[in-house]
Scaffold this motif. Structure first.
Motif, short mmCIF file in Angstrom:
data_model
loop_
_atom_site.label_atom_id
_atom_site.label_comp_id
_atom_site.label_asym_id
_atom_site.label_seq_id
_atom_site.Cartn_x
_atom_site.Cartn_y
_atom_site.Cartn_z
N UNK A 160 12.20 -2.75 13.66
CA UNK A 160 13.09 -1.62 13.83
C UNK A 160 14.19 -1.63 12.77
N UNK A 161 14.76 -2.81 12.49
CA UNK A 161 15.80 -2.90 11.48
C UNK A 161 15.28 -2.62 10.09
N UNK A 162 14.08 -3.15 9.78
CA UNK A 162 13.49 -2.95 8.46
C UNK A 162 13.18 -1.48 8.20
N UNK A 163 12.95 -0.71 9.27
CA UNK A 163 12.63 0.71 9.09
C UNK A 163 13.79 1.49 8.47
N UNK A 164 14.98 0.89 8.42
CA UNK A 164 16.12 1.55 7.78
C UNK A 164 16.21 1.29 6.30
N UNK A 165 15.26 0.55 5.73
CA UNK A 165 15.29 0.27 4.29
C UNK A 165 15.10 1.56 3.49
N UNK A 166 15.59 1.53 2.26
CA UNK A 166 15.57 2.74 1.43
C UNK A 166 14.18 3.09 0.92
N UNK A 167 13.32 2.09 0.70
CA UNK A 167 12.02 2.36 0.11
C UNK A 167 11.03 1.28 0.52
N UNK A 168 9.75 1.57 0.35
CA UNK A 168 8.71 0.58 0.65
C UNK A 168 8.73 -0.55 -0.37
N UNK A 169 9.19 -0.29 -1.58
CA UNK A 169 9.32 -1.35 -2.57
C UNK A 169 10.30 -2.41 -2.08
N UNK A 170 11.40 -1.96 -1.51
CA UNK A 170 12.39 -2.90 -0.98
C UNK A 170 11.83 -3.67 0.21
N UNK A 171 11.04 -2.99 1.04
CA UNK A 171 10.40 -3.67 2.17
C UNK A 171 9.44 -4.74 1.67
N UNK A 172 8.64 -4.41 0.65
CA UNK A 172 7.66 -5.36 0.13
C UNK A 172 8.34 -6.58 -0.48
N UNK A 173 9.40 -6.37 -1.23
CA UNK A 173 10.14 -7.49 -1.82
C UNK A 173 10.72 -8.37 -0.72
N UNK A 209 0.82 -1.21 0.00
CA UNK A 209 0.00 0.00 0.00
C UNK A 209 0.86 1.26 0.00
N UNK A 210 2.01 1.20 0.64
CA UNK A 210 2.83 2.40 0.84
C UNK A 210 3.89 2.60 -0.23
N UNK A 211 3.96 1.71 -1.22
CA UNK A 211 4.95 1.86 -2.29
C UNK A 211 4.75 3.18 -3.01
N UNK A 212 5.86 3.91 -3.17
CA UNK A 212 5.89 5.21 -3.86
C UNK A 212 5.07 6.28 -3.14
N UNK A 213 4.85 6.11 -1.83
CA UNK A 213 4.17 7.17 -1.09
C UNK A 213 5.04 8.42 -1.08
N UNK A 214 4.40 9.55 -1.25
CA UNK A 214 5.15 10.78 -1.46
C UNK A 214 5.89 11.23 -0.20
N UNK A 215 5.31 10.98 0.97
CA UNK A 215 5.89 11.53 2.20
C UNK A 215 6.35 10.46 3.19
N UNK A 216 5.59 9.40 3.34
CA UNK A 216 5.92 8.40 4.34
C UNK A 216 6.98 7.43 3.84
N UNK A 217 8.01 7.24 4.64
CA UNK A 217 9.10 6.33 4.35
C UNK A 217 9.11 5.21 5.39
N UNK A 218 9.89 4.16 5.18
CA UNK A 218 9.91 3.07 6.17
C UNK A 218 10.23 3.52 7.59
N UNK A 219 11.08 4.56 7.74
CA UNK A 219 11.40 5.00 9.10
C UNK A 219 10.32 5.87 9.72
N UNK A 220 9.22 6.10 9.00
CA UNK A 220 8.10 6.87 9.55
C UNK A 220 7.38 6.12 10.66
N UNK A 221 7.64 4.80 10.79
CA UNK A 221 6.96 4.04 11.84
C UNK A 221 7.39 4.50 13.23
N UNK A 222 8.49 5.26 13.34
CA UNK A 222 8.95 5.75 14.64
C UNK A 222 8.26 7.04 15.03
#
Length: 415
Positions: free
Chosen positions: A356-369, A306-319
């Motif tokens: 917490x570690x996954x929140x350092x990923x570069x993009x939501x696409x990388x998280x999804x993969x 759902x969050x792939x290519x979101x304009x503002x929210x990044x993986x570290x936004x969970x903090x």
């Protein structure tokens, strides 16, 4: 040895380096911190020079390597090398049908490999990937294609019925903090009424009504174990298998996938959260896919899509707690993180080191993969989880028999 709970999963963060680290250099000691006394003595094994603080004096050649942590992240090289699961169309079941009550078949790693190599295994994983792909960039509040199909409407009605039953069976006073026995009354109602609920989904198709006998065990095993009063990845898998079987029967089509995730699965997740909180269901042995969540895995796949290519929210936004408060109603991933923070106390990086570690990923696409790879490697390839998976005529169990000349693939319904 690096503390695995503080190291980011390489599955999600491959290629990223710590600018403050240097290979081979020990970490600097904190100023003012007392140092461990070091005593020089002879190695008790070979007689060489040994320096040790605590424990027996041993040289570097005789000392055993440290034991890996039990909860080490599953970002192992084997998982990292898993090809990214791709969406696949669901093959339709064709008449004549041979519906029968599904059985459990998996009991060993060889069975896991057999399932992975089978058509059923590939297409089930492809179905999960297709569901994930269908909600890329979509919020839970976004309008879904209308009108909704009869099957989607029926599934929503079924889940709403199960939710209403919770109010009829309030938790009982008992000595334990977990496993409230009132859950057994709720599940007994499900067992008693489940066949009628499944039959209602097939009411318009006379030729498919016998499929209720095969679909019912998937439904009954989708909401936890009535004896242990627990819930985990195995039960979530059987709900996904229930939806897959409906797709094999042609009752769910690809155009229904966004509504299936954003409507049906999110309603199922809400129902399970209520059951988990009200009846204090304990996590099963699957342990929530290794510290993602004590109960679920699939919402992290769908939620990251759902969050792939979101304009503002990044993986570290969970903090950011404000982001979780405002947007958890629209994104499953954020809702899952908010739930974890609500039910677990302490430092987030300690009780949810994977998230917490996954929140350092570069993009939501990388998280999804990474989530799709992790799902295949640490859910669908784990005997402890997949031994509960059910096989019938819609999700077939294949047995490979090597005859004298050529290996063939044989379907054994009564194996």
């Amino acid at each position: 040895m690096t503390n695995c709970k503080n190291s980011p999963p390489s599955l999600f963060l491959s290629g990223m380096t710590d600018p403050g680290s240097s290979s081979g250099a020990p970490p600097p000691s904190s100023p003012g911190a007392p140092s461990m006394p070091v005593q020089c003595s002879s190695c008790i094994v070979c007689g060489g020079t040994a320096a040790s603080g605590l424990g027996p004096p041993l040289c570097s050649n005789c000392r055993l390597p440290p034991t890996p942590a039990i909860d080490a992240p599953m970002a192992t090289p084997s998982v990292s090398r898993i090809p990214v699961p791709q969406p696949l169309p669901v093959p339709l079941a064709e008449p004549p049908y041979h519906f029968h009550v599904p059985w459990r078949r998996i009991s060993s790693p060889n069975d896991i490999r057999r399932f992975d190599a089978s058509t059923s295994g590939r297409h089930f994983l492809g179905f999960i990937a297709a569901l994930s792909h269908s909600v890329c960039g979509r919020k839970l509040s976004d309008p879904v294609p209308s009108p909704l199909s009869d099957t989607v409407i029926g599934l929503l009605s079924l889940l709403q019925t199960l939710t209403r039953w919770i109010d009829e069976f309030p938790p009982l006073a008992h000595a334990l903090r977990i496993c409230n026995p009132a859950y057994r009354f709720w599940h007994a109602r499900l067992t008693d009424k489940g066949y009628d609920l499944v039959l209602a989904l097939l009411a318009q198709y006379d030729e498919l009504r016998p499929a209720a006998d095969e679909l019912l065990p998937y439904l009954l095993d989708s909401f936890g174990n009535v004896y242990r009063i627990d819930y985990g990845n195995a039960h979530e898998n059987n709900f996904a298998a229930f939806l897959y079987c409906l797709a094999r029967l042609g009752l769910i089509k690809e155009e229904d996938y966004p509504a299936l995730v954003l409507g049906v699965f999110s309603t199922y997740l809400d129902l399970m959260r209520r059951l988990q909180i009200i009846y204090n269901l304990k996590p099963d042995g699957g342990h929530g896919g290794w510290a993602l969540d004590d109960y679920h895995f699939l919402p992290f796949i769908f939620g990251s899509a759902q969050l792939i290519d979101h304009k503002y929210m990044k993986p570290n936004s969970i903090h950011n707690d404000d982001i979780l408060d405002y947007f958890s109603t629209d994104y499953m991933y954020l809702a899952c993180v908010a739930f974890v923070k609500k039910v677990k106390k302490g430092v987030f990086a300690e009780h949810s080191f994977m998230l917490d570690g996954i929140s350092g990923a570069a993009s939501w696409k990388k998280v999804n993969i990474g989530m799709l790879r992790l799902y295949k490697g640490e859910v669908l390839e784990q005997v402890s989880i997949m031994k509960h998976f059910l096989f019938g005529s819609l999700i077939r169990w294949y047995l490979r028999i090597p005859p004298m000349a050529f290996p063939i693939l044989v379907f054994c319904p009564n194996f």
